[in-house]
Design a protein around this motif. Structure first.
Motif, PDB file in Angstrom:
ATOM      1  N   ASN A 182     -33.571 -12.282   3.092  1.00 53.48           N
ATOM      2  CA  ASN A 182     -32.786 -12.323   1.847  1.00 53.48           C
ATOM      3  C   ASN A 182     -32.340 -10.927   1.439  1.00 53.48           C
ATOM      4  O   ASN A 182     -31.213 -10.736   0.945  1.00 53.48           O
ATOM      5  CB  ASN A 182     -33.608 -12.962   0.733  1.00 53.48           C
ATOM      6  CG  ASN A 182     -33.773 -14.457   0.925  1.00 53.48           C
ATOM      7  OD1 ASN A 182     -32.915 -15.116   1.511  1.00 53.48           O
ATOM      8  ND2 ASN A 182     -34.876 -15.003   0.443  1.00 53.48           N
ATOM      9  N   TRP A 183     -33.214  -9.949   1.637  1.00 51.55           N
ATOM     10  CA  TRP A 183     -32.838  -8.555   1.375  1.00 51.55           C
ATOM     11  C   TRP A 183     -31.690  -8.129   2.290  1.00 51.55           C
ATOM     12  O   TRP A 183     -30.737  -7.466   1.838  1.00 51.55           O
ATOM     13  CB  TRP A 183     -34.068  -7.670   1.588  1.00 51.55           C
ATOM     14  CG  TRP A 183     -33.785  -6.199   1.562  1.00 51.55           C
ATOM     15  CD1 TRP A 183     -33.762  -5.376   0.463  1.00 51.55           C
ATOM     16  CD2 TRP A 183     -33.495  -5.368   2.694  1.00 51.55           C
ATOM     17  NE1 TRP A 183     -33.481  -4.092   0.850  1.00 51.55           N
ATOM     18  CE2 TRP A 183     -33.313  -4.054   2.203  1.00 51.55           C
ATOM     19  CE3 TRP A 183     -33.386  -5.604   4.063  1.00 51.55           C
ATOM     20  CZ2 TRP A 183     -33.017  -2.982   3.049  1.00 51.55           C
ATOM     21  CZ3 TRP A 183     -33.088  -4.539   4.908  1.00 51.55           C
ATOM     22  CH2 TRP A 183     -32.905  -3.251   4.394  1.00 51.55           C
ATOM     23  N   ALA A 184     -31.782  -8.497   3.572  1.00 49.24           N
ATOM     24  CA  ALA A 184     -30.725  -8.142   4.532  1.00 49.24           C
ATOM     25  C   ALA A 184     -29.394  -8.785   4.158  1.00 49.24           C
ATOM     26  O   ALA A 184     -28.334  -8.168   4.302  1.00 49.24           O
ATOM     27  CB  ALA A 184     -31.140  -8.571   5.945  1.00 49.24           C
ATOM     28  N   ARG A 185     -29.444 -10.014   3.650  1.00 47.20           N
ATOM     29  CA  ARG A 185     -28.201 -10.683   3.222  1.00 47.20           C
ATOM     30  C   ARG A 185     -27.595  -9.978   2.013  1.00 47.20           C
ATOM     31  O   ARG A 185     -26.369  -9.799   1.940  1.00 47.20           O
ATOM     32  CB  ARG A 185     -28.476 -12.152   2.890  1.00 47.20           C
ATOM     33  CG  ARG A 185     -28.863 -13.000   4.100  1.00 47.20           C
ATOM     34  CD  ARG A 185     -28.966 -14.462   3.715  1.00 47.20           C
ATOM     35  NE  ARG A 185     -27.660 -15.005   3.387  1.00 47.20           N
ATOM     36  CZ  ARG A 185     -27.476 -16.165   2.760  1.00 47.20           C
ATOM     37  NH1 ARG A 185     -28.516 -16.890   2.390  1.00 47.20           N
ATOM     38  NH2 ARG A 185     -26.265 -16.603   2.504  1.00 47.20           N
ATOM     39  N   ARG A 186     -28.453  -9.577   1.053  1.00 48.31           N
ATOM     40  CA  ARG A 186     -27.930  -8.885  -0.134  1.00 48.31           C
ATOM     41  C   ARG A 186     -27.314  -7.540   0.241  1.00 48.31           C
ATOM     42  O   ARG A 186     -26.389  -7.067  -0.432  1.00 48.31           O
ATOM     43  CB  ARG A 186     -29.053  -8.668  -1.155  1.00 48.31           C
ATOM     44  CG  ARG A 186     -29.528  -9.946  -1.827  1.00 48.31           C
ATOM     45  CD  ARG A 186     -30.397  -9.637  -3.039  1.00 48.31           C
ATOM     46  NE  ARG A 186     -31.614  -8.920  -2.676  1.00 48.31           N
ATOM     47  CZ  ARG A 186     -32.743  -9.513  -2.318  1.00 48.31           C
ATOM     48  NH1 ARG A 186     -32.809 -10.856  -2.263  1.00 48.31           N
ATOM     49  NH2 ARG A 186     -33.808  -8.800  -2.015  1.00 48.31           N
ATOM     50  N   ASN A 187     -27.835  -6.948   1.332  1.00 47.99           N
ATOM     51  CA  ASN A 187     -27.293  -5.679   1.797  1.00 47.99           C
ATOM     52  C   ASN A 187     -26.205  -5.859   2.845  1.00 47.99           C
ATOM     53  O   ASN A 187     -25.821  -4.887   3.509  1.00 47.99           O
ATOM     54  CB  ASN A 187     -28.429  -4.807   2.350  1.00 47.99           C
ATOM     55  CG  ASN A 187     -29.270  -4.179   1.252  1.00 47.99           C
ATOM     56  OD1 ASN A 187     -28.936  -3.120   0.733  1.00 47.99           O
ATOM     57  ND2 ASN A 187     -30.349  -4.844   0.879  1.00 47.99           N
ATOM     58  N   LYS A 188     -25.754  -7.113   3.014  1.00 46.08           N
ATOM     59  CA  LYS A 188     -24.643  -7.438   3.919  1.00 46.08           C
ATOM     60  C   LYS A 188     -24.921  -7.040   5.365  1.00 46.08           C
ATOM     61  O   LYS A 188     -24.024  -6.649   6.120  1.00 46.08           O
ATOM     62  CB  LYS A 188     -23.344  -6.799   3.427  1.00 46.08           C
ATOM     63  CG  LYS A 188     -22.968  -7.203   2.005  1.00 46.08           C
ATOM     64  CD  LYS A 188     -21.612  -6.683   1.608  1.00 46.08           C
ATOM     65  CE  LYS A 188     -21.317  -6.984   0.150  1.00 46.08           C
ATOM     66  NZ  LYS A 188     -21.446  -8.406  -0.199  1.00 46.08           N
TER      67      LYS A 188
END
Length: 423
Positions: A182-188
Motif C-alpha cells: 500500500n505504501w508502494a502504491r501511494r508512492n506510485k
C-alpha cells in the motif's frame, strides 16, 4: 582467480549471496560472507573494488561499470524496503514494529528475489506464502541453521518437518507485506495490489488462544515463600511485577514501565495508571489506557510503603533496574527473568510466562460471576463501543472494579516486601 564482476552482479541481483571461502587477487581471504541487505551490497562492492589488481584507469572503468549496473537499483525491492522502513521510523512507529516489518520484508526478498517493485504480482506473493509457512521458529538462534541463506533454511526446515507458524504469525506476515505494498502504491511504485487476488487464509479458531491460566499447583510453585524470596531478594521488580500481574492481570510491559507518579488514590481507591504519559511508556491499544485498583493482598505486602520510599529518594521510575536499551519495552528483561525462574520451578510448557497471569485473573473472575465488561475494564481488553479512550479512569465503575478485584482469590502465600528484603 575470482570473477569479481560476476560476484558484483550476484550481489546486486541475487536472492541472497553466500560466499563459503575465497581468496581475492590481493591476498584477502573471505569466509562465510553473507549478503542480505543493500548495505551489505555496498560494503561488498567497496571490498571488491579495493581487491582488484588493476591500473587507475581500469579501476575507474570498473567502478563506472558497476555504477551503470546499479543505475536502476532504486527500483528494486531491497532499496524500497529500506525507504519504507525509514518512513515508518519517521512516522513514529516503535522499534518492535520496525524490527518485525524488516523481518517479514527480508524474508520476502529472500524467497522471491530482489525484484523490481513495479513487477511484483500475485504469483510472487503466492510463492512467499507457500515458503514462509516452513520458516522455523528462532531460526537465527539455532545452530542447525547457522550460515544458511533464507531459501536454504526453509528447505532444511521443511525436510526436518518443522511445525508451521501459528495462523496469527502468518497473518502478521500478510499485514506487514500489505503495508509495504500500500505504501508502494501511494508512492506510485506499483499500479495494482498483487494481494487483492489472493484468498485469505481461513481463520483457525483453535489457534486464537494465546495461552492458558496457571493451575493452582503452578501458582503455589511460583510463589512458594522460600523459592520466591530467594529469587526476588534484592530485586524490587522481581518481587513486585509478578505479584502485581497476579492481582491485576496487567501485561508485563505495562507493569515494567510504571512510574512512581502512576500510583495514585482515586475516590479512596488506591491503584495505578496504565497510560502513556512518561518517557518510554507505550500502550498496546486504545483500550489499554486504564486505572487498575490495587488488591488488598498487594497493599498488605507493603506496596504503598515501597512507593513512598521511592518518592523520598526522588526516584522517577518504579523499577529503574529494568532497561529499555533496544526500545522494545521495559518488559523484555522481566519476561526473560521470570521465564527462567518458572522453568526451575517445574513449569516448562512452551508459551507459559507472565501472560498466564492475565488468563488466571480473567478465568477466576468469570468463575466468580464478574461480568466480562468489568473484567475488560480491569485487564484493558478492547470492548465494543469502548469509551475508555477518553475516560480511562471511568469513576462511576471504579468501586465496582475494586470490588471485582477483591473477588480474586489465588490462594497463595505471600511474604511482605520488607520481610523479603531482610532475608
Amino acid at each position: 582467480m575470482v570473477d569479481i564482476y560476476k560476484l558484483l552482479k550476484d550481489a546486486e541481483n541475487a536472492v541472497q549471496l553466500t560466499i563459503g571461502e575465497v581468496r581475492l587477487p590481493n591476498g584477502t581471504h573471505l569466509t562465510n560472507v553473507r549478503i542480505d541487505t543493500p548495505e551489505d551490497e555496498r560494503q561488498f562492492r567497496d571490498l571488491m573494488s579495493a581487491a582488484t589488481p588493476s591500473s587507475p584507469a581500469q579501476t575507474v572503468r570498473a567502478t563506472s561499470s558497476v555504477e551503470r549496473k546499479m543505475h536502476h537499483r532504486d527500483d528494486f525491492f531491497g532499496h524500497q524496503m529500506e525507504v519504507h522502513l525509514a518512513d515508518l521510523e519517521r512516522g513514529g512507529r516503535d522499534k518492535k514494529t520496525l524490527m518485525e516489518s524488516r523481518h517479514t520484508l527480508t524474508l520476502f526478498r529472500g524467497i522471491v528475489g530482489n525484484k523490481v517493485v513495479s513487477e511484483l504480482n500475485a504469483d510472487h506473493c503466492r510463492t512467499f506464502f507457500d515458503a514462509v509457512v516452513h520458516w522455523p521458529r528462532h531460526a537465527t538462534k539455532r545452530q542447525e541453521f547457522a550460515g544458511l541463506g533464507i531459501r536454504e533454511t526453509i528447505a532444511k526446515a521443511k525436510a526436518m518437518g518443522e511445525p508451521p507458524p501459528a495462523a496469527a504469525t502468518l497473518e502478521k506476515h500478510r499485514q506487514r507485506l500489505s503495508t509495504f505494498i500500500n505504501w508502494a502504491r501511494r508512492n506510485k511504485l506499483i499500479a495494482d495490489n498483487p494481494l487483492h487476488g489472493l484468498v485469505r487464509q481461513k481463520k483457525d479458531v483453535t489457534q486464537d488462544d494465546t495461552g492458558r491460566p496457571f493451575t493452582q499447583d503452578e501458582l503455589n510453585a511460583v510463589f512458594e515463600p522460600n523459592a520466591f524470596s530467594a529469587w526476588s531478594k534484592g530485586s524490587a521488580h522481581r518481587y513486585w511485577v509478578p505479584i502485581l500481574a497476579l492481582y491485576s492481570g496487567a501485561r508485563v510491559t505495562e507493569l515494567s514501565q510504571l512510574y512512581v507518579a502512576d500510583i495514585e488514590v482515586v475516590q479512596g481507591v488506591p491503584g495505578f495508571h496504565i497510560n502513556k504519559r512518561f518517557p518510554g511508556q507505550k500502550l498496546k491499544n486504545a483500550g489499554s489506557r486504564r486505572f487498575v485498583p490495587l488488591a488488598q493482598p498487594v497493599l498488605d505486602c507493603g506496596f504503598l510503603a515501597f512507593v513512598e520510599g521511592l518518592k523520598a529518594k526522588g526516584q522517577m521510575r518504579l523499577f529503574p533496574d529494568l532497561p529499555n536499551n533496544d526500545g522494545l519495552g521495559f518488559g523484555r528483561q522481566m519476561s526473560k527473568q521470570f521465564g527462567a525462574y518458572i522453568k526451575k520451578r517445574g513449569i516448562t510448557e512452551e508459551g507459559m510466562g507472565m501472560h498466564a497471569f492475565r488468563h488466571t485473573l480473567a478465568t477466576r473472575l468469570v468463575a466468580a460471576k464478574v461480568s466480562k465488561d468489568v473484567i475488560a475494564r480491569i485487564t484493558g481488553h478492547m470492548r465494543e463501543g469502548d469509551v475508555l479512550t477518553r475516560y480511562y479512569i471511568d469513576e462511576p465503575t471504579l468501586i465496582e472494579r475494586a470490588e471485582a478485584v477483591a473477588k480474586f482469590i489465588p490462594l497463595v502465600t505471600l511474604t511482605s516486601f520488607i520481610a523479603e528484603r531482610s532475608l
